[in-house]
Design a protein around this motif. Structure first.
Motif, mmCIF file in Angstrom:
data_model
loop_
_atom_site.group_PDB
_atom_site.id
_atom_site.type_symbol
_atom_site.label_atom_id
_atom_site.label_comp_id
_atom_site.label_asym_id
_atom_site.label_seq_id
_atom_site.Cartn_x
_atom_site.Cartn_y
_atom_site.Cartn_z
ATOM 1 N N HIS A 236 0.824 -1.217 0.000
ATOM 2 C CA HIS A 236 0.000 0.000 0.000
ATOM 3 C C HIS A 236 0.855 1.263 0.000
ATOM 4 C CE1 HIS A 236 -3.523 -2.423 1.872
ATOM 5 N NE2 HIS A 236 -3.594 -2.415 0.561
ATOM 6 N N LYS A 240 0.839 4.386 -2.599
ATOM 7 C CA LYS A 240 0.606 5.758 -2.168
ATOM 8 C C LYS A 240 1.757 6.647 -2.595
ATOM 9 C CE LYS A 240 -1.346 7.983 1.847
ATOM 10 N NZ LYS A 240 -0.524 8.512 2.925
ATOM 11 N N TYR A 276 -4.593 5.650 4.310
ATOM 12 C CA TYR A 276 -4.777 4.991 3.021
ATOM 13 C C TYR A 276 -6.262 5.028 2.676
ATOM 14 C CZ TYR A 276 -0.140 3.057 4.019
ATOM 15 O OH TYR A 276 1.186 2.893 4.301
ATOM 16 N N SER A 277 -6.571 4.509 1.513
ATOM 17 C CA SER A 277 -7.977 4.435 1.117
ATOM 18 C C SER A 277 -8.705 3.460 2.046
ATOM 19 C CB SER A 277 -8.079 3.936 -0.317
ATOM 20 O OG SER A 277 -7.717 2.566 -0.353
ATOM 21 N N ARG A 278 -10.033 3.533 2.040
ATOM 22 C CA ARG A 278 -10.804 2.634 2.891
ATOM 23 C C ARG A 278 -10.585 1.176 2.510
ATOM 24 N NH1 ARG A 278 -17.006 3.814 3.843
ATOM 25 N NH2 ARG A 278 -16.760 6.027 3.463
ATOM 26 N N ASP A 279 -10.446 0.936 1.221
ATOM 27 C CA ASP A 279 -10.201 -0.441 0.773
ATOM 28 C C ASP A 279 -8.870 -0.958 1.295
ATOM 29 O OD1 ASP A 279 -12.554 -0.727 -0.507
ATOM 30 O OD2 ASP A 279 -11.776 -0.261 -2.522
#
Ligand SMILES: [Zn+2]
Length: 370
Positions: A236, A240, A276-279
């Motif tokens: 992740h 990012k 980070y994104s929710r996923d």
């Protein structure tokens, strides 16, 4: 010199791992099955080292027939490394890495053009899987020292032997339960009062002392680490970083330099800035719950810790709440996953009370670092 030991062998035909004995002889490495039968005899001169998680030596044969041998025992790995001419010559390996990066930089040039046409996020999705892990590790190490300089003024914890052992025990429990899914776990505790933890490219994970202060059990600390290992396993932070520092990153590739100031500052910002994104969070939570469940720890420990910090309204933009807000949806996802996994087999706290007391004091003393 240790010449025999246990290892994992993949025969190149199926993905099935075989537990084997390895015998390093003067010309060959013998791979022995459970009955002592010889599954393979690899000439030392034809053995090549390939990329593997930190702490694991992974080798193959030249020409490559798809078979792999994974050696986790440090002494045996050492023997193998000194016995194989191609591995002993470490310069050759570094040159091979360079060739890989140079070859890859041609792709980066094309990416720069695509970047101008399609924009960064689309490129990041496509590009990260193609980046060799050696690049992640190089960036991760530089970003980590930059973050250490920012968050703890370069100071490092100077743990007692007992505190250090307690920390290693905790990491070993997680690693043993992870089935090799913890990638490059270079985990560091920094003496900062901020309650948070960060995952950076290449498996560098930083845990801040403030989070250990807020934790009431070793399982809570372990759950935070497990969550960060989830971010690492899914790369992740690399996604990012490439999204946020895209242009600098690609320039770094073109110039073959991942330690340049601009890239490291951009990388540090990507790691420290809000979440980070929710996923991505859901993926890291799922990884953590499964890992804690396998380790026999408390899979709800992360939620418990976040709830306590939320209740205390721990202030500060860098707190774990800024990057990991606890939502009802998140807790519900964790509970649903636990229902599916069923009860933990033989649950036990990941550290004894005495070990946990030692871990609490890990940063009692600090030193200026190196
Ligand atoms: Zn997270």
């Amino acid at each position: 010199m240790t010449r025999q030991g246990d290892a994992t062998y993949y025969d190149g035909h199926t993905a099935k791992p075989h537990k084997v004995r390895v015998d390093v002889q003067s010309e060959f490495v013998l791979v022995l099955g459970p009955d002592g039968d010889t599954l393979a005899a690899w000439p030392l001169a034809d053995i090549r080292m390939i990329d593997a998680p930190v702490g694991l030596l992974r080798v193959r044969l030249e020409p490559d027939d798809g078979a792999r041998l994974d050696v986790a025992e440090a002494m045996l790995a050492q023997t193998l490394m000194t016995s194989c001419p191609s591995i002993k010559n470490r310069g050759a390996i570094e040159r091979a890495d360079k060739v890989k990066i140079v070859g890859w930089s041609a792709a980066a040039c094309i990416s720069l053009v695509l970047l101008a046409i399609y924009g960064v996020p689309a490129i990041a999705r496509g590009i990260v899987p193609a980046i060799p892990m050696v690049v992640d590790r190089q960036i991760g190490a530089s970003v980590k020292s930059n973050i250490a300089a920012q968050l703890s003024r370069g100071r490092v914890c100077a743990p007692s032997a007992a505190a250090d052992t307690a920390f290693k025990t905790l990491l070993d429990r997680l690693r043993a339960a992870s089935n090799g899914r913890i990638v490059g776990d270079v985990t560091t505790i920094l003496p900062s009062p901020v309650p948070n933890a960060f995952a950076m490219p290449g498996g560098h994970v930083v845990l801040l002392r403030g989070l250990i202060d807020k934790a009431e059990t070793a399982d809570e600390v372990a759950a935070v680490l497990a969550h960060e290992y989830g971010h690492v396993a899914h790369r992740h932070s690399m996604h990012k970083l490439v999204s946020e520092a895209g242009l600098y990153f690609l320039l770094g590739v073109v110039l073959g330099d991942f330690t340049g100031g601009t890239l490291i500052i951009a990388g540090s910002r990507a790691v420290l800035s809000a979440g980070y994104s929710r996923d991505a969070e859901r993926e890291a939570d799922a990884f953590a719950v499964e890992l804690m469940h396998r380790a026999g720890g408390d899979p709800m420990a992360l939620s418990t810790l976040l709830e306590r910090i939320t209740a205390g309204r721990s202030p500060g933009a860098l707190s774990i709440l800024s990057t990991h807000p606890l939502s009802e949806e998140r807790t519900a996802d964790v509970r649903a996953q636990l229902d599916a996994l069923g009860p933990v087999d033989s649950p036990r706290a990941l550290l004894t009370d005495a070990e946990w007391r030692e871990l609490k004091r890990y940063c009692a003393e600090t030193s200026p670092g190196s």
